[in-house]
Design a protein around this motif. Structure first.
Motif, short mmCIF file in Angstrom:
data_model
loop_
_atom_site.label_atom_id
_atom_site.label_comp_id
_atom_site.label_asym_id
_atom_site.label_seq_id
_atom_site.Cartn_x
_atom_site.Cartn_y
_atom_site.Cartn_z
N ARG A 178 -16.14 1.57 11.70
CA ARG A 178 -14.92 2.28 11.31
C ARG A 178 -14.56 3.32 12.36
NH1 ARG A 178 -17.00 4.68 6.60
NH2 ARG A 178 -15.46 6.32 6.93
N GLY A 179 -15.57 4.09 12.80
CA GLY A 179 -15.32 5.11 13.80
C GLY A 179 -14.90 4.52 15.13
N LEU A 180 -15.57 3.44 15.54
CA LEU A 180 -15.24 2.80 16.81
C LEU A 180 -13.81 2.29 16.80
CD1 LEU A 180 -15.85 1.56 19.58
CD2 LEU A 180 -16.88 -0.39 18.37
N GLU A 236 -7.97 0.86 8.45
CA GLU A 236 -6.51 0.86 8.42
C GLU A 236 -5.99 1.09 7.01
OE1 GLU A 236 -4.58 0.89 10.89
OE2 GLU A 236 -5.57 -0.04 12.59
N CYS A 237 -6.66 0.54 6.02
CA CYS A 237 -6.27 0.79 4.63
C CYS A 237 -6.48 2.25 4.26
CB CYS A 237 -7.04 -0.12 3.69
SG CYS A 237 -6.61 -1.88 3.82
N GLU A 238 -7.56 2.84 4.75
CA GLU A 238 -7.82 4.26 4.52
C GLU A 238 -6.70 5.11 5.10
OE1 GLU A 238 -11.25 7.63 5.57
OE2 GLU A 238 -11.53 5.53 6.17
N ARG A 239 -6.20 4.74 6.27
CA ARG A 239 -5.11 5.48 6.90
C ARG A 239 -3.86 5.46 6.02
NH1 ARG A 239 -0.84 4.79 10.74
NH2 ARG A 239 -1.06 2.52 10.67
N LEU A 240 -3.70 4.40 5.24
CA LEU A 240 -2.55 4.26 4.36
C LEU A 240 -2.84 4.76 2.94
CD1 LEU A 240 -1.32 0.76 5.58
CD2 LEU A 240 -0.30 2.98 6.08
N LEU A 279 -9.61 9.93 11.46
CA LEU A 279 -10.40 8.90 10.79
C LEU A 279 -11.70 8.62 11.54
CD1 LEU A 279 -7.56 6.39 9.86
CD2 LEU A 279 -8.87 7.79 8.27
N ALA A 280 -11.62 8.58 12.87
CA ALA A 280 -12.81 8.35 13.68
C ALA A 280 -13.81 9.48 13.50
CB ALA A 280 -12.42 8.21 15.15
N ASP A 281 -13.33 10.70 13.47
CA ASP A 281 -14.18 11.87 13.30
C ASP A 281 -14.89 11.82 11.94
OD1 ASP A 281 -15.30 14.18 14.24
OD2 ASP A 281 -13.50 15.41 14.04
N LEU A 285 0.83 -1.21 0.00
CA LEU A 285 0.00 0.00 0.00
C LEU A 285 0.86 1.25 0.00
CD1 LEU A 285 -2.88 -0.95 2.46
CD2 LEU A 285 -3.10 -0.51 0.01
N THR A 286 1.91 1.26 0.79
CA THR A 286 2.78 2.44 0.85
C THR A 286 3.51 2.67 -0.47
OG1 THR A 286 4.61 1.17 1.80
CG2 THR A 286 3.10 2.24 3.35
N ARG A 287 3.66 1.61 -1.26
CA ARG A 287 4.33 1.72 -2.55
C ARG A 287 3.34 1.86 -3.72
NH1 ARG A 287 8.65 -3.30 -1.61
NH2 ARG A 287 9.86 -2.30 0.05
N GLY A 288 2.05 1.86 -3.41
CA GLY A 288 1.04 1.97 -4.45
C GLY A 288 0.97 0.76 -5.35
#
Length: 348
Positions: free
Chosen positions: A290-292, A256-260, A326-328, A130-133
């Motif tokens: 997702r928020g939790l 977690e994928c969204e964070r990356l 992300l939670a917000d 993911l970090t490398r696309g």
């Protein structure tokens, strides 16, 4: 396997030092890399990985005795073979020879036991890709299908408890409001107000109403795309933390994928699960989980600040802030009946 009793005469520091020596291993290796985690020491040889449990006690487990560590090793191997059968090779004895030297082959007195695993290629790790696309829609589809079929196949252990979900939310709020001189309090109260209002006013929550004995810690760093696809490091030490709604598990991984930077993977995971399970989860339920999970991960991040020794203290406030954002974002997607959303002060 050789018999063994408690062996408190050999200190953890001695075991770690011995296992840093390539000569301690039954197979040839050019080097050994030691990595300390919260509950273990992990030793990477050229082809294999060995995990030594620390003699610690928490609310969920007691690893202070050899018997307790052995049970934990057995549980880890058993549970993780569900999603990575060829990775978890078994349990090996750490022995003290007549000369007092510690090793993983030959004969001697058993002083500990370790989980033995196949070493996986770092380039196959989902987090790295993911970090490398380098993650394709086909990769995501393969992962989604494997997880959906696994989670849908598990027997139901009963309904999800809204009480337990409220406890997780309020526990996170308590830790986040006191951490870092209160810098997270405003955001934490806003998120928890949304999540608690959703639980209170939506009668269809949780819609799937099904707990399963799943993985408990689905994160990109635990997924290796291969092929073959392998998913490792489930939460073997806590039945309670591993027993989750499948939608909860998948929404957490999507977060977690969204964070990356790959927010598109989450919807793919949940859509495939809905197809396999025959009942698509509601967008609100997915946003709630997702928020939790982002809120809980923020709490875990700030809790690292209380550890002694504190490794990388500058990392945890930054990570907590990422998860709170992300939670917000997820909590803002939730809908409750008009006029029923409480103010942030109602979160407690």
């Amino acid at each position: 396997m050789a018999s063994a009793g408690d062996t408190g005469d050999v200190l953890l520091v001695e075991k770690v030092a011995a296992l840093g020596d390539p000569a301690a291993y039954p197979e040839p290796t050019t080097a050994v890399t030691a990595v300390e985690t919260h509950f273990s020491w992990v030793f990477l040889t050229d082809r294999l990985v060995y995990k030594l449990k620390k003699p610690v006690r928490t609310e969920e487990m007691d690893l202070t005795s050899l018997a307790g560590r052995t049970r934990n090793c057995e549980r880890e191997v058993y549970l993780n073979r569900r999603l990575a059968p060829d990775v978890y090779l078994g349990i090996v004895d750490l022995m003290a020879g007549e000369d007092g030297r510690l090793h993983l082959s030959g004969s001697g007195r058993v002083v500990d036991r370790l989980v033995r695993m196949r070493r996986l290629a770092e380039d196959d790790c989902l987090e790295v890709r993911l970090t490398r696309g380098l993650v394709s829609p086909a990769d995501a589809a393969r992962l989604a299908r494997r997880l959906a079929e696994f989670l849908a196949s598990l027997p139901s252990l009963g309904p999800v408890s809204p009480v337990r979900l409220r406890q997780e939310i309020n526990m996170s709020l308590g830790d986040l409001t006191t951490a870092c001189d209160g810098c997270f309090e405003q955001a934490a109260r806003r998120v928890t107000a949304h999540l608690l209002a959703f639980l209170e006013y939506r009668s269809d929550v949780p819609a799937h109403d099904r707990l399963v004995d799943g993985h408990g810690d689905l994160r990109p760093e635990h997924i290796f795309l291969g092929p073959p696809l392998r998913i490792i490091d489930c939460l073997e030490f806590s039945d309670a933390l591993r027993r989750r709604d499948p939608v909860d598990e998948l929404a957490a991984l999507g977060m977690e994928c969204e964070r990356l930077g790959a927010a598109w993977i989450g919807p793919a995971l949940l859509e495939t699960y809905g197809q396999v399970a025959g009942a698509p989860p509601s967008p609100d339920l997915c946003a709630f989980y997702r928020g939790l999970r982002a809120l809980v991960r923020a709490r875990i991040a700030v809790r690292h600040l209380t550890e002694t020794p504190n490794r990388a203290p500058e990392r945890w406030p930054r990570q907590a802030a990422e998860y709170l954002r992300l939670a917000d974002r997820a909590a803002a997607e939730l809908t409750v009946p008009s006029g029923r959303r409480p103010s942030s002060s109602a979160a407690l």
